[in-house]
Design a protein around this motif. Structure first.
Motif, short mmCIF file in Angstrom:
data_model
loop_
_atom_site.label_atom_id
_atom_site.label_comp_id
_atom_site.label_asym_id
_atom_site.label_seq_id
_atom_site.Cartn_x
_atom_site.Cartn_y
_atom_site.Cartn_z
N ILE A 186 20.03 23.07 -2.15
CA ILE A 186 19.90 22.34 -0.89
C ILE A 186 21.02 21.31 -0.72
O ILE A 186 21.44 20.68 -1.69
CB ILE A 186 18.51 21.66 -0.80
N GLU A 187 21.49 21.19 0.51
CA GLU A 187 22.42 20.12 0.87
C GLU A 187 21.56 18.89 1.22
O GLU A 187 20.77 18.98 2.16
CB GLU A 187 23.24 20.50 2.10
N PRO A 188 21.73 17.78 0.54
CA PRO A 188 20.89 16.61 0.83
C PRO A 188 21.09 16.07 2.26
O PRO A 188 20.16 15.53 2.84
CB PRO A 188 21.29 15.58 -0.21
N ILE A 189 22.30 16.21 2.79
CA ILE A 189 22.53 16.11 4.23
C ILE A 189 23.32 17.35 4.58
O ILE A 189 24.37 17.60 3.98
CB ILE A 189 23.31 14.83 4.63
N PRO A 191 12.63 11.21 5.49
CA PRO A 191 12.40 10.58 4.18
C PRO A 191 11.22 11.23 3.46
O PRO A 191 10.20 11.52 4.08
CB PRO A 191 12.07 9.12 4.55
N GLY A 192 11.40 11.46 2.17
CA GLY A 192 10.34 12.06 1.38
C GLY A 192 10.47 13.56 1.21
O GLY A 192 9.85 14.15 0.32
N PHE A 193 11.28 14.19 2.07
CA PHE A 193 11.42 15.66 1.98
C PHE A 193 12.09 16.06 0.67
O PHE A 193 11.56 16.87 -0.09
CB PHE A 193 12.23 16.17 3.18
N LEU A 194 13.26 15.49 0.39
CA LEU A 194 14.00 15.88 -0.82
C LEU A 194 13.22 15.55 -2.09
O LEU A 194 13.12 16.40 -2.99
CB LEU A 194 15.39 15.23 -0.83
N LEU A 246 8.40 16.59 12.13
CA LEU A 246 7.53 16.48 10.95
C LEU A 246 7.98 15.35 10.03
O LEU A 246 9.18 15.07 9.93
CB LEU A 246 7.53 17.78 10.15
N SER A 247 7.03 14.75 9.32
CA SER A 247 7.38 13.79 8.27
C SER A 247 8.01 14.58 7.12
O SER A 247 7.86 15.81 7.03
CB SER A 247 6.12 13.09 7.76
N GLY A 248 8.68 13.86 6.22
CA GLY A 248 9.30 14.53 5.06
C GLY A 248 8.29 15.29 4.23
O GLY A 248 8.49 16.48 3.94
N PRO A 249 7.18 14.64 3.83
CA PRO A 249 6.19 15.36 3.02
C PRO A 249 5.61 16.59 3.75
O PRO A 249 5.39 17.64 3.14
CB PRO A 249 5.11 14.30 2.77
N ASP A 250 5.36 16.48 5.07
CA ASP A 250 4.81 17.63 5.80
C ASP A 250 5.82 18.77 5.87
O ASP A 250 5.46 19.94 5.72
CB ASP A 250 4.39 17.23 7.22
N ALA A 251 7.09 18.42 6.11
CA ALA A 251 8.13 19.46 6.16
C ALA A 251 8.29 20.11 4.79
O ALA A 251 8.49 21.33 4.69
CB ALA A 251 9.45 18.87 6.64
N ALA A 252 8.17 19.32 3.73
CA ALA A 252 8.28 19.87 2.37
C ALA A 252 7.10 20.81 2.10
O ALA A 252 7.28 21.90 1.54
CB ALA A 252 8.34 18.75 1.34
N ALA A 253 5.92 20.41 2.52
CA ALA A 253 4.73 21.25 2.30
C ALA A 253 4.90 22.59 3.02
O ALA A 253 4.55 23.65 2.48
CB ALA A 253 3.48 20.53 2.80
N MET A 263 13.89 24.05 6.93
CA MET A 263 14.47 22.74 6.57
C MET A 263 13.69 21.64 7.30
O MET A 263 13.10 21.91 8.35
CB MET A 263 15.94 22.74 7.02
N SER A 264 13.74 20.45 6.78
CA SER A 264 13.26 19.29 7.55
C SER A 264 14.34 18.92 8.56
O SER A 264 15.48 18.64 8.17
CB SER A 264 13.01 18.12 6.61
N TYR A 265 13.99 18.96 9.84
CA TYR A 265 14.97 18.71 10.92
C TYR A 265 14.23 17.82 11.92
O TYR A 265 13.70 18.31 12.93
CB TYR A 265 15.36 20.06 11.52
N PRO A 266 14.17 16.52 11.63
CA PRO A 266 13.28 15.62 12.38
C PRO A 266 13.43 15.71 13.91
O PRO A 266 12.43 15.70 14.62
CB PRO A 266 13.66 14.23 11.88
N PHE A 267 14.65 15.84 14.41
CA PHE A 267 14.87 15.90 15.85
C PHE A 267 14.18 17.12 16.46
O PHE A 267 13.72 17.09 17.59
CB PHE A 267 16.38 15.95 16.14
N ARG A 268 14.11 18.22 15.71
CA ARG A 268 13.56 19.46 16.26
C ARG A 268 12.13 19.75 15.83
O ARG A 268 11.40 20.42 16.55
CB ARG A 268 14.45 20.65 15.90
#
Ligand SMILES: *Cc1c(COP(=O)(O)O)cnc(C)c1O
Length: 439
Positions: free
Chosen positions: A220-223, A234-237, A193-200, A185-190
């Motif tokens: 996926i849960e959007p939050i 931002p950008g992950f979803l 990663l940026s959204g696009p990088d986490a998605a990749a 998952m994209s989990y910015p605090f941990r």
């Protein structure tokens, strides 16, 4: 409003009346059914829960994001009561009624996207998620289901497989349903990663380990809810949704916790303009009555053979009437705006608190779905003990707060949107006291 909108403690919490009842619960209710705060409730409304001892508690949990419009909200009570007196059940699959169709029409209007939509109604969130997977599998002719780290999708066999956290949701309950694959998952605090990088990163794993051509759906849960109110960067979803669309993978938003005004939009997907193929809803949909739905592209929904979707109670007429009442409350009281205002207040209180308490590593969320993550200062080392201590202090002081998160170190705040400002302020004053007292 008949219930005084104030915190008023007349006994310790839980009081003697609740303690007596807790003993009865121990005799008659399975121990596996736990309770966060064992006060026995007799009345609730606005932002207050009243217990058998006469204590008035501030509700910052909404029964897990369910009573978004408030407990016993007027339009919910009126419509559900009228329906209760008219008829209680026919089974929509036997002889239909208007309320079911009315709810489906509303869902088509309110969920993201202007395309033709249809819905099917069920009882619980888990049932909605299971049916979304059924629809995606029939529509694509594929088996595999992609889910994410920290995900929570329910407690039935398939949804346990889709849920990430072992204890308490899965431990000992296997074997679980197959063909469920978990991506990061994209989990910015941990992860930073940026959204696009986490998605990749997630897409790379799914392509290498599963193959897009084998995937029926991405769920996926959007939050994320139980997983810790994780807000993806931002950008992950949008990136996950675009990749799914490019490979004919059905994109399913589990909006069961984040939907129906909670985040300050009708649905959390709206924030970045993501249009899911299917949306699962429940919790906030009906002001506390059990109802859930899958809403999606008409051509996808209609791929399932007649009789393939349903259930004895799904779309019960009283629950449908309650949902129409809840939606009426949301529209009439502009609850998306109210959620944003509550969110702004909570965010500023929590940011202040973080200034003085280094144990608060992260403040996140959107609208009336905010959380803080507690860690050893300056690190991402979870501090579940402090989290539990803060929650216990709040409970003893008559403020209902909930914890969550894979590491048990997240305090989440989901007040009913009917909570008066003064009560919200008082709730957060108690939370500040709790941090000072447990330092
Ligand atoms: C609560 C929840 C579910 C499960 O809903 P139930 O009604 O408890 O079955 C599924 N997904 C999310 C995101 C939830 O918050």
């Amino acid at each position: 409003m008949s219930i005084a909108q104030e915190r008023r403690l007349v006994t310790p919490v839980p009081g003697p009346g609740s303690l007596l009842r807790l003993e009865r619960k121990r005799r008659h209710v399975a121990d596996g059914v736990g309770t966060t705060l064992p006060v026995f409730v007799v009345e609730a409304g606005g932002g207050v829960l009243v217990d058998v001892d006469g204590n008035h508690l501030i509700d910052l949990g909404s029964g897990i994001a369910v009573t978004t419009v408030g407990n016993a909200a007027p339009h919910v009570v009126r419509r559900a009561s009228e329906q209760l007196a008219a008829f209680t059940h026919t089974c929509f699959m036997i002889t239909p009624y208007d309320g079911y169709v009315d709810v489906c029409e509303q869902l088509g209007e309110l969920t993201p996207g202007g395309h033709a939509k249809k819905s099917a109604l069920f009882n619980s969130g888990a049932e909605a998620v299971e049916n979304a997977v059924k629809i995606a599998r029939v529509a694509t002719g594929r088996d595999a289901v992609a889910v994410f780290d920290h995900a929570y999708h329910g407690r039935t066999n398939l949804t346990m497989a889709m849920t990430a956290k072992n204890m308490p949701y899965k431990n000992g309950f296997g074997p679980f349903a197959g063909e469920v694959y978990r991506a990061p998952m994209s989990y910015p605090f941990r992860d930073g990663l940026s959204g696009p990088d986490a998605a990749a990163r997630a897409i790379d794993l799914l392509e290498k380990q599963v193959g897009a051509a084998n995937l029926a759906c991405v769920v996926i849960e959007p939050i994320q809810g139980e997983g810790g109110f994780v807000v993806p960067a931002p950008g992950f979803l949008p990136a996950i949704a675009a990749w799914a669309a490019a490979h004919d993978v059905v994109y399913v938003a589990d909006e069961i916790q984040s939907g129906f005004c909670r985040t300050g939009d009708w649905f959390a997907s709206d924030h970045e303009g993501v249009v899911p193929d299917l949306v699962a809803t429940a919790k906030g949909i009906a002001g506390g009555l059990p109802l859930s739905a899958v809403t999606g592209r008409a051509e996808l929904m209609d791929r399932v053979h007649v009789g393939g979707l349903g259930g004895t109670y799904g779309g019960n007429p009283v629950a449908c009437a309650a949902a129409l009442g809840a939606i009426e409350e949301m529209r009439e009281h502009h609850l998306t705006a109210r959620a944003r205002a509550i969110g702004a207040t909570m965010a500023s209180r929590l940011a202040d608190l973080r200034e003085t308490h280094a144990v608060i590593g992260d403040v996140r969320g959107r609208g009336a779905m905010m959380a803080i993550e507690l860690c050893a200062p300056g690190t991402t080392e979870p501090d579940p003990a402090r989290t539990a201590a803060v929650a216990a202090y709040c409970h003893a002081q008559g403020v209902v707060v909930l914890t969550c998160g894979t590491y048990g170190n997240v305090l989440r705040f989901l007040p009913p949107l009917s909570i008066p400002d003064a009560l919200l302020a008082e709730g957060f004053a108690v939370i500040a006291e709790a941090f000072a007292a447990t330092a």
